[in-house]
Design a protein around this motif. Structure first.
Motif, PDB file in Angstrom:
ATOM      1  N   LYS A  85      53.065  24.992  70.481  1.00  0.00           N
ATOM      2  CA  LYS A  85      52.446  23.672  70.433  1.00  0.00           C
ATOM      3  C   LYS A  85      53.168  22.821  69.388  1.00  0.00           C
ATOM      4  CE  LYS A  85      47.920  25.834  71.172  1.00  0.00           C
ATOM      5  NZ  LYS A  85      46.546  25.998  70.613  1.00  0.00           N
ATOM      6  N   PRO A  86      53.090  21.520  69.500  1.00  0.00           N
ATOM      7  CA  PRO A  86      53.730  20.662  68.488  1.00  0.00           C
ATOM      8  C   PRO A  86      53.262  20.987  67.072  1.00  0.00           C
ATOM      9  CG  PRO A  86      53.146  19.365  70.394  1.00  0.00           C
ATOM     10  CD  PRO A  86      52.561  20.735  70.631  1.00  0.00           C
ATOM     11  N   GLU A  87      52.019  21.406  66.927  1.00  0.00           N
ATOM     12  CA  GLU A  87      51.508  21.723  65.594  1.00  0.00           C
ATOM     13  C   GLU A  87      52.074  23.031  65.024  1.00  0.00           C
ATOM     14  OE1 GLU A  87      49.731  20.944  68.324  1.00  0.00           O
ATOM     15  OE2 GLU A  87      47.845  22.108  68.417  1.00  0.00           O
ATOM     16  N   ASP A  88      52.847  23.761  65.814  1.00  0.00           N
ATOM     17  CA  ASP A  88      53.537  24.945  65.306  1.00  0.00           C
ATOM     18  C   ASP A  88      54.851  24.567  64.626  1.00  0.00           C
ATOM     19  OD1 ASP A  88      52.529  26.622  68.300  1.00  0.00           O
ATOM     20  OD2 ASP A  88      51.666  26.886  66.296  1.00  0.00           O
ATOM     21  N   THR A  89      55.233  23.310  64.699  1.00  0.00           N
ATOM     22  CA  THR A  89      56.462  22.853  64.058  1.00  0.00           C
ATOM     23  C   THR A  89      56.393  23.068  62.555  1.00  0.00           C
ATOM     24  OG1 THR A  89      56.924  21.198  65.768  1.00  0.00           O
ATOM     25  CG2 THR A  89      57.893  20.830  63.594  1.00  0.00           C
ATOM     26  N   ALA A  90      57.380  23.784  62.020  1.00  0.00           N
ATOM     27  CA  ALA A  90      57.385  24.135  60.594  1.00  0.00           C
ATOM     28  C   ALA A  90      58.647  24.931  60.286  1.00  0.00           C
ATOM     29  CB  ALA A  90      56.151  24.964  60.239  1.00  0.00           C
ATOM     30  N   ASP A  91      58.873  25.128  58.991  1.00  0.00           N
ATOM     31  CA  ASP A  91      59.843  26.120  58.546  1.00  0.00           C
ATOM     32  C   ASP A  91      59.105  27.451  58.447  1.00  0.00           C
ATOM     33  OD1 ASP A  91      61.425  23.787  56.294  1.00  0.00           O
ATOM     34  OD2 ASP A  91      61.980  24.340  58.332  1.00  0.00           O
ATOM     35  N   TYR A  92      59.660  28.477  59.037  1.00  0.00           N
ATOM     36  CA  TYR A  92      59.045  29.796  59.047  1.00  0.00           C
ATOM     37  C   TYR A  92      59.778  30.711  58.070  1.00  0.00           C
ATOM     38  CZ  TYR A  92      56.064  28.589  62.965  1.00  0.00           C
ATOM     39  OH  TYR A  92      55.091  28.014  63.748  1.00  0.00           O
ATOM     40  N   TYR A  93      58.984  31.434  57.261  1.00  0.00           N
ATOM     41  CA  TYR A  93      59.530  32.298  56.227  1.00  0.00           C
ATOM     42  C   TYR A  93      59.017  33.726  56.428  1.00  0.00           C
ATOM     43  CZ  TYR A  93      60.429  27.894  53.775  1.00  0.00           C
ATOM     44  OH  TYR A  93      60.865  26.627  53.427  1.00  0.00           O
ATOM     45  N   CYS A  94      59.913  34.703  56.313  1.00  0.00           N
ATOM     46  CA  CYS A  94      59.447  36.079  56.256  1.00  0.00           C
ATOM     47  C   CYS A  94      59.271  36.460  54.793  1.00  0.00           C
ATOM     48  CB  CYS A  94      60.402  37.033  56.964  1.00  0.00           C
ATOM     49  SG  CYS A  94      62.108  36.992  56.391  1.00  0.00           S
ATOM     50  N   ALA A  95      58.375  37.398  54.564  1.00  0.00           N
ATOM     51  CA  ALA A  95      58.034  37.767  53.196  1.00  0.00           C
ATOM     52  C   ALA A  95      57.582  39.214  53.140  1.00  0.00           C
ATOM     53  CB  ALA A  95      56.930  36.856  52.660  1.00  0.00           C
ATOM     54  N   ALA A  96      57.677  39.794  51.949  1.00  0.00           N
ATOM     55  CA  ALA A  96      57.213  41.159  51.742  1.00  0.00           C
ATOM     56  C   ALA A  96      56.620  41.278  50.349  1.00  0.00           C
ATOM     57  CB  ALA A  96      58.367  42.145  51.907  1.00  0.00           C
ATOM     58  N   PRO A  97      55.544  42.063  50.199  1.00  0.00           N
ATOM     59  CA  PRO A  97      55.015  42.357  48.879  1.00  0.00           C
ATOM     60  C   PRO A  97      55.842  43.493  48.268  1.00  0.00           C
ATOM     61  CG  PRO A  97      53.712  43.470  50.514  1.00  0.00           C
ATOM     62  CD  PRO A  97      54.793  42.722  51.255  1.00  0.00           C
ATOM     63  N   ARG A  98      55.416  44.011  47.140  1.00  0.00           N
ATOM     64  CA  ARG A  98      56.118  45.159  46.570  1.00  0.00           C
ATOM     65  C   ARG A  98      55.931  46.372  47.476  1.00  0.00           C
ATOM     66  NH1 ARG A  98      57.985  43.504  41.873  1.00  0.00           N
ATOM     67  NH2 ARG A  98      56.824  41.957  40.668  1.00  0.00           N
ATOM     68  N   GLN A  99      56.756  47.362  47.265  1.00  0.00           N
ATOM     69  CA  GLN A  99      56.699  48.572  48.071  1.00  0.00           C
ATOM     70  C   GLN A  99      55.285  49.139  48.100  1.00  0.00           C
ATOM     71  OE1 GLN A  99      59.078  51.827  46.593  1.00  0.00           O
ATOM     72  NE2 GLN A  99      59.568  52.529  48.660  1.00  0.00           N
ATOM     73  N   PHE A 100      54.854  49.538  49.275  1.00  0.00           N
ATOM     74  CA  PHE A 100      53.524  50.088  49.525  1.00  0.00           C
ATOM     75  C   PHE A 100      52.417  49.047  49.363  1.00  0.00           C
ATOM     76  CE2 PHE A 100      55.342  54.104  50.052  1.00  0.00           C
ATOM     77  CZ  PHE A 100      56.109  54.461  48.952  1.00  0.00           C
TER      78      PHE A 100
END
Length: 123
Positions: A85-100
């Protein structure tokens, strides 16, 4: 340590698949998530997949349309986006917390971030 790719321009109703390659090991011990940030808005949680059991979590705005998955052999997490949808327009970022680390929706819980990949949904 995280490299996102796969963004682009797509028409409403279309699909895209984002990828995020991680360089930390063992990848299987890291929860992975996707966030997005539209112009002038706060960065928001989109989806996450846990390191144990690969449980998945979604924001209400994308539930039923987006699917997060991971390939531990390739140290890569994916975000399949359907019915865009148009409202999905954005910059998308992947991310991770610390291990476990556990799944969280608050961006403050994530310490590793990839560069954004731009998704534009427009006719």
């Amino acid at each position: 340590q995280l490299q996102a790719s796969g963004g682009g321009v797509v028409q409403p109703g279309g699909s895209l698949r984002l990828s995020c390659a991680a360089s930390f090991h063992p990848f299987v011990t890291y929860t992975m998530a996707w966030f997005r940030q539209a112009p002038g808005k706060e960065r928001e949680f989109v989806a996450a997949i846990s390191w144990k059991g690969a449980s998945t979590y979604y924001s209400d705005s994308v539930k039923g349309r987006f699917t997060i998955s991971r390939d531990n052999a390739k140290s890569t997490v994916y975000l399949r986006m359907n019915s865009l949808k148009p409202e999905d327009t954005a910059d998308y970022y992947c991310a991770a917390p610390r291990q476990f680390g556990e799944v969280a929706t608050q961006r403050e819980m994530y310490v590793y971030w990839g560069q954004g990949t731009q998704v534009t949904v427009s006719s």
